[in-house]
Design a protein around this motif. Structure first.
Motif, PDB file in Angstrom:
ATOM      1  N   GLY A  94      -1.653  12.653 -10.451  1.00 66.09           N
ATOM      2  CA  GLY A  94      -1.035  11.834 -11.443  1.00 66.09           C
ATOM      3  C   GLY A  94      -1.098  12.518 -12.481  1.00 66.09           C
ATOM      4  O   GLY A  94      -0.715  11.943 -13.668  1.00 66.09           O
ATOM      5  N   MET A  95      -1.170  13.790 -12.691  1.00 66.16           N
ATOM      6  CA  MET A  95      -0.934  14.546 -13.697  1.00 66.16           C
ATOM      7  C   MET A  95       0.581  15.470 -13.858  1.00 66.16           C
ATOM      8  O   MET A  95       0.787  16.412 -14.512  1.00 66.16           O
ATOM      9  CB  MET A  95      -2.151  15.599 -13.989  1.00 66.16           C
ATOM     10  CG  MET A  95      -3.215  14.634 -14.589  1.00 66.16           C
ATOM     11  SD  MET A  95      -4.504  15.759 -15.135  1.00 66.16           S
ATOM     12  CE  MET A  95      -5.247  16.357 -13.480  1.00 66.16           C
ATOM     13  N   GLY A  96       1.163  15.272 -12.924  1.00 65.60           N
ATOM     14  CA  GLY A  96       2.577  15.816 -12.952  1.00 65.60           C
ATOM     15  C   GLY A  96       2.615  17.415 -12.110  1.00 65.60           C
ATOM     16  O   GLY A  96       3.069  18.226 -12.774  1.00 65.60           O
ATOM     17  N   SER A  97       1.591  17.372 -11.148  1.00 65.30           N
ATOM     18  CA  SER A  97       1.558  18.657 -10.554  1.00 65.30           C
ATOM     19  C   SER A  97       2.770  19.333 -10.100  1.00 65.30           C
ATOM     20  O   SER A  97       3.421  20.364 -10.427  1.00 65.30           O
ATOM     21  CB  SER A  97       0.563  18.572  -9.677  1.00 65.30           C
ATOM     22  OG  SER A  97       0.310  19.898  -8.810  1.00 65.30           O
ATOM     23  N   ASP A 227       0.810  -2.819 -19.173  1.00 64.19           N
ATOM     24  CA  ASP A 227       1.738  -2.912 -18.048  1.00 64.19           C
ATOM     25  C   ASP A 227       1.386  -4.170 -17.131  1.00 64.19           C
ATOM     26  O   ASP A 227       0.322  -4.300 -16.662  1.00 64.19           O
ATOM     27  CB  ASP A 227       1.419  -1.453 -17.243  1.00 64.19           C
ATOM     28  CG  ASP A 227       2.405  -1.760 -16.012  1.00 64.19           C
ATOM     29  OD1 ASP A 227       3.284  -2.233 -16.068  1.00 64.19           O
ATOM     30  OD2 ASP A 227       2.116  -0.637 -15.134  1.00 64.19           O
ATOM     31  N   VAL A 228       2.622  -4.971 -16.891  1.00 61.53           N
ATOM     32  CA  VAL A 228       2.285  -6.197 -16.087  1.00 61.53           C
ATOM     33  C   VAL A 228       3.152  -6.072 -14.811  1.00 61.53           C
ATOM     34  O   VAL A 228       3.148  -6.849 -14.017  1.00 61.53           O
ATOM     35  CB  VAL A 228       2.863  -7.267 -16.969  1.00 61.53           C
ATOM     36  CG1 VAL A 228       1.770  -7.618 -18.235  1.00 61.53           C
ATOM     37  CG2 VAL A 228       4.173  -7.284 -17.382  1.00 61.53           C
ATOM     38  N   ILE A 229       3.793  -4.961 -14.500  1.00 59.25           N
ATOM     39  CA  ILE A 229       4.756  -4.783 -13.543  1.00 59.25           C
ATOM     40  C   ILE A 229       4.084  -3.876 -12.341  1.00 59.25           C
ATOM     41  O   ILE A 229       4.138  -4.069 -11.128  1.00 59.25           O
ATOM     42  CB  ILE A 229       6.296  -4.007 -13.996  1.00 59.25           C
ATOM     43  CG1 ILE A 229       6.913  -4.976 -14.767  1.00 59.25           C
ATOM     44  CG2 ILE A 229       6.982  -3.626 -12.753  1.00 59.25           C
ATOM     45  CD1 ILE A 229       8.271  -4.672 -15.204  1.00 59.25           C
ATOM     46  N   ALA A 230       3.615  -2.624 -12.751  1.00 62.57           N
ATOM     47  CA  ALA A 230       2.898  -1.549 -11.742  1.00 62.57           C
ATOM     48  C   ALA A 230       1.462  -1.748 -11.661  1.00 62.57           C
ATOM     49  O   ALA A 230       0.986  -1.682 -10.774  1.00 62.57           O
ATOM     50  CB  ALA A 230       3.471  -0.363 -11.948  1.00 62.57           C
ATOM     51  N   GLU A 231       0.699  -1.562 -13.017  1.00 59.49           N
ATOM     52  CA  GLU A 231      -0.514  -1.523 -12.949  1.00 59.49           C
ATOM     53  C   GLU A 231      -1.294  -2.454 -12.122  1.00 59.49           C
ATOM     54  O   GLU A 231      -2.439  -2.207 -11.439  1.00 59.49           O
ATOM     55  CB  GLU A 231      -1.027  -1.561 -14.234  1.00 59.49           C
ATOM     56  CG  GLU A 231      -2.550  -1.187 -14.589  1.00 59.49           C
ATOM     57  CD  GLU A 231      -2.815  -1.173 -15.982  1.00 59.49           C
ATOM     58  OE1 GLU A 231      -3.338  -2.301 -16.563  1.00 59.49           O
ATOM     59  OE2 GLU A 231      -2.391  -0.153 -16.791  1.00 59.49           O
ATOM     60  N   PRO A 232      -1.049  -3.741 -12.098  1.00 53.61           N
ATOM     61  CA  PRO A 232      -1.918  -4.758 -11.397  1.00 53.61           C
ATOM     62  C   PRO A 232      -1.843  -4.450  -9.978  1.00 53.61           C
ATOM     63  O   PRO A 232      -3.049  -4.930  -9.548  1.00 53.61           O
ATOM     64  CB  PRO A 232      -1.154  -6.073 -11.815  1.00 53.61           C
ATOM     65  CG  PRO A 232      -0.368  -5.961 -12.998  1.00 53.61           C
ATOM     66  CD  PRO A 232      -0.037  -4.462 -12.989  1.00 53.61           C
ATOM     67  N   TYR A 233      -0.980  -4.063  -9.582  1.00 56.08           N
ATOM     68  CA  TYR A 233      -1.151  -3.732  -7.974  1.00 56.08           C
ATOM     69  C   TYR A 233      -1.529  -2.372  -7.786  1.00 56.08           C
ATOM     70  O   TYR A 233      -2.099  -2.106  -6.594  1.00 56.08           O
ATOM     71  CB  TYR A 233       0.606  -3.801  -7.481  1.00 56.08           C
ATOM     72  CG  TYR A 233       1.230  -4.996  -7.794  1.00 56.08           C
ATOM     73  CD1 TYR A 233       0.667  -6.102  -7.125  1.00 56.08           C
ATOM     74  CD2 TYR A 233       2.240  -5.216  -8.676  1.00 56.08           C
ATOM     75  CE1 TYR A 233       1.343  -7.242  -7.269  1.00 56.08           C
ATOM     76  CE2 TYR A 233       2.665  -6.324  -8.943  1.00 56.08           C
ATOM     77  CZ  TYR A 233       2.452  -7.432  -8.288  1.00 56.08           C
ATOM     78  OH  TYR A 233       3.090  -8.699  -8.613  1.00 56.08           O
ATOM     79  N   ILE A 258      -2.856   3.994 -16.266  1.00 53.16           N
ATOM     80  CA  ILE A 258      -2.754   4.955 -14.892  1.00 53.16           C
ATOM     81  C   ILE A 258      -1.738   6.148 -15.264  1.00 53.16           C
ATOM     82  O   ILE A 258      -0.714   5.826 -15.728  1.00 53.16           O
ATOM     83  CB  ILE A 258      -2.441   4.205 -13.827  1.00 53.16           C
ATOM     84  CG1 ILE A 258      -3.471   3.079 -13.352  1.00 53.16           C
ATOM     85  CG2 ILE A 258      -2.306   5.109 -12.505  1.00 53.16           C
ATOM     86  CD1 ILE A 258      -3.054   2.057 -12.387  1.00 53.16           C
ATOM     87  N   SER A 259      -2.117   7.383 -15.271  1.00 55.30           N
ATOM     88  CA  SER A 259      -1.444   8.407 -15.605  1.00 55.30           C
ATOM     89  C   SER A 259      -0.530   8.685 -14.002  1.00 55.30           C
ATOM     90  O   SER A 259      -0.925   9.075 -13.168  1.00 55.30           O
ATOM     91  CB  SER A 259      -2.157   9.645 -15.649  1.00 55.30           C
ATOM     92  OG  SER A 259      -1.379  10.945 -15.851  1.00 55.30           O
ATOM     93  N   GLY A 260       0.785   8.418 -14.330  1.00 56.01           N
ATOM     94  CA  GLY A 260       1.666   8.554 -13.191  1.00 56.01           C
ATOM     95  C   GLY A 260       1.456   7.462 -12.118  1.00 56.01           C
ATOM     96  O   GLY A 260       1.003   6.244 -12.317  1.00 56.01           O
ATOM     97  N   SER A 261       1.065   7.909 -10.851  1.00 53.16           N
ATOM     98  CA  SER A 261       0.875   6.858  -9.849  1.00 53.16           C
ATOM     99  C   SER A 261      -0.636   7.118  -9.575  1.00 53.16           C
ATOM    100  O   SER A 261      -1.131   6.505  -8.664  1.00 53.16           O
ATOM    101  CB  SER A 261       1.536   7.470  -8.437  1.00 53.16           C
ATOM    102  OG  SER A 261       1.272   8.719  -8.161  1.00 53.16           O
ATOM    103  N   GLY A 262      -1.441   7.700 -10.370  1.00 52.48           N
ATOM    104  CA  GLY A 262      -2.905   7.825 -10.418  1.00 52.48           C
ATOM    105  C   GLY A 262      -3.398   8.903  -9.277  1.00 52.48           C
ATOM    106  O   GLY A 262      -2.557   9.745  -8.509  1.00 52.48           O
ATOM    107  N   PRO A 263      -4.665   9.093  -9.019  1.00 49.39           N
ATOM    108  CA  PRO A 263      -5.773   8.202  -9.695  1.00 49.39           C
ATOM    109  C   PRO A 263      -6.352   8.544 -11.125  1.00 49.39           C
ATOM    110  O   PRO A 263      -7.201   7.833 -11.608  1.00 49.39           O
ATOM    111  CB  PRO A 263      -6.799   8.626  -8.547  1.00 49.39           C
ATOM    112  CG  PRO A 263      -6.642   9.945  -8.187  1.00 49.39           C
ATOM    113  CD  PRO A 263      -5.250  10.076  -8.273  1.00 49.39           C
ATOM    114  N   THR A 264      -5.729   9.606 -11.636  1.00 53.70           N
ATOM    115  CA  THR A 264      -5.994  10.090 -12.945  1.00 53.70           C
ATOM    116  C   THR A 264      -5.735   8.837 -13.896  1.00 53.70           C
ATOM    117  O   THR A 264      -4.659   8.284 -13.888  1.00 53.70           O
ATOM    118  CB  THR A 264      -5.515  11.284 -13.394  1.00 53.70           C
ATOM    119  OG1 THR A 264      -5.765  12.416 -12.698  1.00 53.70           O
ATOM    120  CG2 THR A 264      -5.530  11.805 -14.895  1.00 53.70           C
ATOM    121  N   LEU A 265      -6.663   8.660 -15.024  1.00 55.37           N
ATOM    122  CA  LEU A 265      -6.451   7.577 -15.929  1.00 55.37           C
ATOM    123  C   LEU A 265      -6.086   8.347 -17.469  1.00 55.37           C
ATOM    124  O   LEU A 265      -6.834   9.373 -17.376  1.00 55.37           O
ATOM    125  CB  LEU A 265      -7.635   6.510 -15.909  1.00 55.37           C
ATOM    126  CG  LEU A 265      -8.043   6.023 -14.836  1.00 55.37           C
ATOM    127  CD1 LEU A 265      -9.365   5.015 -14.964  1.00 55.37           C
ATOM    128  CD2 LEU A 265      -6.864   5.179 -14.268  1.00 55.37           C
TER     129      LEU A 265
END
Length: 308
Positions: A94-97, A227-233, A258-265
């Motif tokens: 989730g750090m843009g590798s 974020d109420v769109i992606a983060e809750p899921y 959440i950084s990108g799609s995670g799991p990094t915060l």
């Protein structure tokens, strides 16, 4: 035979409320790509370090070579180039590798070829590489990795990317738990439709975050990191998410997401005085659930990718 080397930084995409449209760059952490000319036409990936043997060497699959090939196709040339990649970022973090690899390759290739493109003009080639890597050609990682700072992707058709100001004293903490989460899994839990109420809340938070950056209003930035769109899921896929968020906000963080799609915060902070408290608070939570975590502290990188 000429040779060039370039560095591209890690990034945080989405930035809570800015799903697929906002991102910012991190200092020091990133990928390095070295390119060398050769007589035989075509691209060849010669070495990859730091990936644990997971990344492909095939030129039509590797992010570096896909990005460079897109550039060469635009130019209508077919030089011989050897590629050496040094991964400074963990995969699936989730750090843009993948973005950092593509951007470093493009900046190095542009230099090797005599700089036929301006920096901004490299973005479509980086997006093409992102699409090959993860199936979605988004710019919220490659944009800030290339250009630095905070970046807004206003539209893709045509591509319209805007650099945003970075207030003095804005710092970031990255928390990377030793837990791999595939981008495809993170995207699979998202909803195709969202309630009008949530769209309205999200729009307000994006506007508030951007206004906070322009006004250097840290309180407004803090209130807008929601974020109420992606983060809750997505949060349910990341162990300890809510516990970490409460702990680091109590320790002085402006907000967390959440950084990108995670799991990094990531957590944004005003100044660096509370950084050690924030990191310790997060580490305590991760220890309690039996997960190791790597913690990084960084100012916002306003330079982007560059030639070494």
């Amino acid at each position: 035979m000429k040779s060039t080397k370039a560095f591209a930084p890690a990034t945080v995409a989405n930035v809570s409320c800015g799903f697929d449209i906002l991102g910012f760059a991190i200092d020091q952490m990133g990928d390095t790509v070295t390119l060398s000319e050769r007589e035989k036409p075509g691209l060849e990936v010669l070495s990859i370090k730091g990936d644990g043997g997971k990344l492909p060497y095939e030129s039509h699959k590797n992010t570096c070579s896909v990005a460079i090939q897109a550039m060469l196709d635009e130019l209508g040339v077919n030089p011989g180039i050897e590629i050496r990649l040094e991964k400074g970022l963990p995969l699936g973090s989730g750090m843009g590798s993948s973005a950092a690899s593509a951007v470093a390759a493009l900046v190095a290739a542009n230099e090797l070829l005599g700089n036929p493109f301006q920096k901004n003009d490299l973005l479509p080639f980086a997006i093409a590489a992102e699409k090959a890597a993860c199936g979605a050609g988004h710019a919220d990682n490659v944009g800030p990795s290339l250009l630095g700072g905070f970046v807004l992707i206003r539209d893709y058709h045509p591509l319209d990317i805007i650099k945003l100001p970075v207030p003095d004293g804005l710092h970031c903490v990255l928390l990377h738990p030793h837990y791999e989460l595939n981008t495809s899994d993170s995207r699979s839990v998202l909803r195709d439709q969202i309630p009008l109420k949530h769209a309205t809340i999200q729009s307000g938070n994006v506007a508030g975050l951007i206004a906070g950056l322009f006004q250097a209003d840290f309180q407004l930035i803090s209130r807008s990191l929601r974020d109420v769109i992606a983060e809750p899921y997505r949060a349910v896929l990341i162990p300890g998410f809510y516990e970490v968020r409460e702990a680091i906000k109590s320790a002085g963080a402006m907000g967390m997401g959440i950084s990108g799609s995670g799991p990094t915060l990531f957590a944004l902070c005003e100044g660096n005085e509370k950084i050690s408290d924030i990191i310790e608070a997060a580490q305590q939570v991760y220890r309690s659930i039996g997960l190791e975590v790597d913690a990084y502290h960084s100012a916002i990188n306003t330079r982007g990718a560059y030639i070494l």
